[in-house]
Design an enzyme around this catalytic site. Structure first.
Site, PDB file in Angstrom:
ATOM      1  N   HIS A 163     -36.973  38.404 -55.549  1.00  0.00           N
ATOM      2  CA  HIS A 163     -37.868  37.337 -56.008  1.00  0.00           C
ATOM      3  C   HIS A 163     -38.957  37.844 -56.946  1.00  0.00           C
ATOM      4  CE1 HIS A 163     -39.455  33.409 -56.196  1.00  0.00           C
ATOM      5  NE2 HIS A 163     -39.162  33.013 -54.991  1.00  0.00           N
ATOM      6  N   ASP A 374     -21.833  26.975 -66.307  1.00  0.00           N
ATOM      7  CA  ASP A 374     -20.440  26.657 -66.615  1.00  0.00           C
ATOM      8  C   ASP A 374     -19.762  27.912 -67.151  1.00  0.00           C
ATOM      9  OD1 ASP A 374     -18.015  25.748 -67.579  1.00  0.00           O
ATOM     10  OD2 ASP A 374     -18.867  24.267 -68.941  1.00  0.00           O
TER      11      ASP A 374
END
Length: 432
Positions: A163, A374
């Site tokens: 993070h 994608d």
């Protein structure tokens, strides 16, 4: 580092996952690099330093096959690192990321079943790379990727990241770039920006301390996992009653259900915490992919939350959002914004010191682009928070994708409160 995981097979919920030994994916050194170049060091911003080096885990499920997904994504990942040099670097132990080019960890895996058969149990499957410790070490890769191919040709991309490297928006942008490169789009349509000077407006020191203290609670606790589906029809009704956003509606639903389930005394604190993207407020350039969120707290008592309507709670969350600029200026005495005026419903909510189980954190992954990543066959059919431990009770609101509900990955109740939590969800027509 390559000892992260030995080759092994896990059998969970009837599905076997065979994992290869991890390999390191490095930048291609094609010369198509963006700033900062290899060899430089990126100073962690005040927003990065609010975070602990906790590994975040994301799972993207794709039910439309692509040609050789493992090799396609591996090659695109290497090319993406040309543009995102810090991702291939390491923490330098002095408050920065050294662009060493050491690379990211990559694991190829295969599952013994079709993706459709496993869709309801993906959380129980071994779909991400797990680091050996609770927190990431300086020498660990900042990013770890696993691609698991199912017998039907569908595949899952599991992403684990430190993070300190980036928030969800930053990782969403990076995965979008990997997807574009996998589809032959070069360079990526969004030029990455990582400030390694003082261009990003800094948080006041009091705010940094207040933000970090929210998470610094001696490590994660293990809570009961629930994956719930909040119907779009319920969200629309709440939005119509309050004028709130979808996130505010979903957060209010979970907040009330969880608070009622825990059933603390009416005067006990039961706050809600949620992060806000503040890129537009602090001068972050377009394409900035470091951390740039602040956590806002909605103080409230257990009795006030349990007795309020969901629409009223959604309005409380909205008013707290409006106070986020105060967090950046440090206008509060401790770096926190003043609570919204609710006519006294939150009186006494913060008089007692907060304990780790008092409140709940709700994070939205709805508009981060995860579902739009994608790799050649279209966007994800499912987005999931793939975790079994958390720093504080919380949940992740994930995009509906191709469904009719917001998927919420929840780790917010102890075992003794799980049945009551599910009963509260039932009352609102929420599936789990």
């Amino acid at each position: 580092m390559l000892a992260l995981a030995a080759q092994r097979t896990h059998t969970m919920t009837g599905a076997a996952v065979a994992k290869s030994w991890p390999v390191v994916v490095v930048p291609t050194e094609s010369g198509q690099t963006t700033t900062p170049p290899a060899g430089h060091t990126v100073a962690l911003s005040s927003f990065d330093l609010c975070m602990l080096p906790f590994p975040m885990k994301l799972v993207l499920a794709f039910d439309r096959p692509v040609h050789e997904p493992v090799e396609t994504i591996k090659r695109a990942l290497s090319r993406a690192l040309d543009h995102y040099q810090p991702v291939a670097g390491r923490l330098d132990g002095e408050g920065g990321i050294a662009c060493t080019g050491e690379g990211v960890a990559f694991v190829a895996a295969s599952a013994s079943c079709a993706l459709e058969e496993a869709m309801a149990t993906l959380q129980q499957m071994d779909l991400t790379v797990r680091l050996p410790g609770v927190f990431c070490l300086d020498a660990d890769p900042l990013l770890l990727v696993q691609v698991t191919v199912f017998s039907c040709g569908g595949f899952v991309v599991g992403v684990t990241w430190n993070h300190l490297l980036a928030d969800g928006t930053g990782i969403g942008q990076f995965l979008g770039a990997v997807g574009e490169l996998a589809r032959g789009v070069s360079p990526p349509s969004v030029a990455p920006v990582r400030h390694w000077d003082d261009a990003l407006r800094a948080l006041p020191p009091t705010s940094v301390a207040a933000q970090r203290s929210t998470f610094d609670n001696n490590g994660p606790r293990y809570l009961v996992r629930h994956d719930v589906a909040v119907p779009l029809s319920l969200v629309s009704r709440i939005k119509g009653e309050s004028g709130c956003t979808a996130f505010e509606a979903v957060a209010a639903v979970i907040w009330r259900c969880r608070t009622r389930a825990v059933a603390s005394p009416d005067d006990s604190p039961a706050p809600l915490c949620f992060p806000c993207n503040v890129r537009a407020l602090v001068g972050a350039g377009a394409g900035y992919y470091g951390n740039c969120v602040v956590g806002q707290v909605v103080p409230a008592t257990s009795g006030a939350v349990a007795s309020s309507s969901v629409a009223d709670l959604a309005l409380l969350i909205r008013r707290a959002k409006e106070n986020v600029p105060d967090l950046l200026s440090g206008s509060g005495s401790d770096g926190e914004a003043a609570p919204p005026d609710d006519g006294g419903a939150q009186s006494g909510a913060q008089e007692a010191p907060l304990q780790w189980y008092d409140g709940i954190g709700v994070i939205s992954w709805v508009n981060l682009g995860f579902d739009a990543a994608d790799f050649g066959g279209g966007g994800a059919a499912r987005v999931m928070w793939h975790e079994d431990r958390t720093l504080l009770p919380g949940c992740m609101v994930c995009p509906p994708c191709r469904g009719d509900a917001f998927n919420v990955s929840s780790l917010c109740v102890k075992p003794e409160h799980a049945d009551a939590f599910l009963r509260e969800l039932d009352l609102l027509g929420i599936q789990y």
